[in-house]
Design a protein around this motif. Sequence first.
Motif, PDB file in Angstrom:
ATOM      1  N   TYR A   1      -4.002 -12.005  11.271  1.00 11.66           N
ATOM      2  CA  TYR A   1      -2.964 -10.737  11.073  1.00 11.66           C
ATOM      3  C   TYR A   1      -2.824 -10.445   9.594  1.00 11.66           C
ATOM      4  O   TYR A   1      -3.112  -9.180   9.323  1.00 11.66           O
ATOM      5  CB  TYR A   1      -1.501 -11.358  11.463  1.00 11.66           C
ATOM      6  N   ILE A   2      -3.352 -11.245   8.637  1.00 11.24           N
ATOM      7  CA  ILE A   2      -3.286 -11.264   7.035  1.00 11.24           C
ATOM      8  C   ILE A   2      -4.494 -10.275   6.864  1.00 11.24           C
ATOM      9  O   ILE A   2      -4.321  -9.306   6.050  1.00 11.24           O
ATOM     10  CB  ILE A   2      -2.952 -12.289   6.473  1.00 11.24           C
ATOM     11  N   ILE A   3      -5.397 -10.616   7.431  1.00 10.20           N
ATOM     12  CA  ILE A   3      -6.553  -9.661   7.151  1.00 10.20           C
ATOM     13  C   ILE A   3      -6.789  -8.631   7.835  1.00 10.20           C
ATOM     14  O   ILE A   3      -7.032  -7.510   7.036  1.00 10.20           O
ATOM     15  CB  ILE A   3      -7.997 -10.574   7.705  1.00 10.20           C
ATOM     16  N   ARG A   4      -6.293  -8.229   9.003  1.00 12.79           N
ATOM     17  CA  ARG A   4      -6.103  -6.992   9.655  1.00 12.79           C
ATOM     18  C   ARG A   4      -5.012  -6.102   8.696  1.00 12.79           C
ATOM     19  O   ARG A   4      -5.305  -4.643   8.587  1.00 12.79           O
ATOM     20  CB  ARG A   4      -5.522  -6.830  11.368  1.00 12.79           C
ATOM     21  N   LYS A   5      -4.023  -6.794   8.335  1.00 12.56           N
ATOM     22  CA  LYS A   5      -3.175  -5.913   7.537  1.00 12.56           C
ATOM     23  C   LYS A   5      -3.545  -5.496   6.215  1.00 12.56           C
ATOM     24  O   LYS A   5      -3.323  -4.575   5.918  1.00 12.56           O
ATOM     25  CB  LYS A   5      -1.733  -6.759   7.036  1.00 12.56           C
ATOM     26  N   ALA A   6      -4.319  -6.227   5.379  1.00 10.45           N
ATOM     27  CA  ALA A   6      -4.798  -6.083   4.235  1.00 10.45           C
ATOM     28  C   ALA A   6      -5.869  -4.722   4.539  1.00 10.45           C
ATOM     29  O   ALA A   6      -6.188  -3.827   3.659  1.00 10.45           O
ATOM     30  CB  ALA A   6      -5.709  -7.110   3.632  1.00 10.45           C
ATOM     31  N   ILE A   7      -6.877  -4.829   5.688  1.00 11.14           N
ATOM     32  CA  ILE A   7      -7.711  -3.661   5.855  1.00 11.14           C
ATOM     33  C   ILE A   7      -7.066  -2.648   6.195  1.00 11.14           C
ATOM     34  O   ILE A   7      -7.340  -1.593   5.572  1.00 11.14           O
ATOM     35  CB  ILE A   7      -8.757  -4.262   6.979  1.00 11.14           C
ATOM     36  N   ARG A   8      -5.913  -2.693   6.903  1.00 14.38           N
ATOM     37  CA  ARG A   8      -5.190  -1.328   7.358  1.00 14.38           C
ATOM     38  C   ARG A   8      -4.672  -0.802   5.806  1.00 14.38           C
ATOM     39  O   ARG A   8      -4.591   0.412   5.837  1.00 14.38           O
ATOM     40  CB  ARG A   8      -4.100  -1.605   8.233  1.00 14.38           C
ATOM     41  N   ASN A   9      -4.064  -1.612   4.982  1.00 16.73           N
ATOM     42  CA  ASN A   9      -3.637  -1.177   3.871  1.00 16.73           C
ATOM     43  C   ASN A   9      -4.578  -0.264   2.765  1.00 16.73           C
ATOM     44  O   ASN A   9      -4.389   0.516   2.189  1.00 16.73           O
ATOM     45  CB  ASN A   9      -2.855  -2.088   2.916  1.00 16.73           C
ATOM     46  N   ARG A  10      -5.849  -0.941   2.771  1.00 13.08           N
ATOM     47  CA  ARG A  10      -6.865  -0.340   2.322  1.00 13.08           C
ATOM     48  C   ARG A  10      -7.279   0.908   2.692  1.00 13.08           C
ATOM     49  O   ARG A  10      -8.005   1.812   2.059  1.00 13.08           O
ATOM     50  CB  ARG A  10      -8.200  -1.435   2.145  1.00 13.08           C
ATOM     51  N   SER A  11      -7.278   1.022   4.244  1.00 10.03           N
ATOM     52  CA  SER A  11      -7.856   2.267   4.881  1.00 10.03           C
ATOM     53  C   SER A  11      -6.926   3.514   4.717  1.00 10.03           C
ATOM     54  O   SER A  11      -7.185   4.539   5.072  1.00 10.03           O
ATOM     55  CB  SER A  11      -7.999   1.818   6.424  1.00 10.03           C
TER      56      SER A  11
END
Length: 325
Positions: free
Chosen positions: A307-317
Amino acid sequence: MSSLNASFSQNISIVHPEYFFILGLSGIPYSNYYYIFLFMIYFITVIGNSIVLFIIALDRSLHSPRYIGVFNLALADIGETNALIPNMMKTLLFDSQYISYNACLVNMFFVFLFSSMQSLTLVVLAYDRLIAICLPLRYHVIVNNSNMCFVFSAIWVFNSVIVASMVSLITQISFCKSNVVLSYFCDHGPVYRLACNDNYVNKIMGFLYSTLYLIAPMLVIGLSYLGIFFVVRKIRTWEGRIKALKTCVSHLLLVAIYFLPIFFTYLTSLLLYSTPNSRVISTSLAYAVPAMLNPIIYVLNTAEIKYIIRKAIRNRSVPIDRTSK
């Protein structure tokens, strides 16, 4: 007085070589391909475990007893990998087979220190799962952050003393026969077997290390999961049983990946005929590969980290509107 003179003369007779030759990697077929494979293992291990350390350190939701154990395991994985693989790659790439006497002892210390930390960390994580499933109402009293930090601090000190004692005993033996180490690093067993004086104490220390960090951890982890399975059997619904066992999947995979390759490597070397090259390759991979797979297992099997990795990727995108004031 005569006994004192005898002891003094015995100390004078101790001979330490200027360097050792690490010949375990010599003559390996297709060594260039093995070098590339080791480089990939090293790269993935360092990057993967560094990501796990970074995520756990920065995200407060992961500051829990279980992830303190995962953090410690990732730290031990990086340490063992840096103590083991770069020297192997140097030997394969530059055909540099010699290592100084002092560097050999340092290499031996750190390889065995981080390997012992991996083993005992898996024991602590098994204890964490045992309390979580068998005593869920008392879990936060028995297993909390302060207790877990104390346990791992004690383990680091205990392992450092044991490994330092084992390495210091090497300095008490004399090397007048050979300085050729038939291993892929400054392994304790192949080094003390080169002694031309009494190496009985070193042999006992090697047996103690194997018992403390291989045999005993496997027994303790096995007993822990035996207790877990007895408790899970009492859960009435299949959904409850599966939910309880799912929390153990990541840890069971880590245990299998760490202990089974080592166990089968040594078992096959004792019971079946194998060439020196095959033993070196299988043993080195048995120690190097688990450190690479550990972060992959935790990322793929832990919902919080995914979840934390997906959240970080979404924030970067998400595009940033620079026109807004």
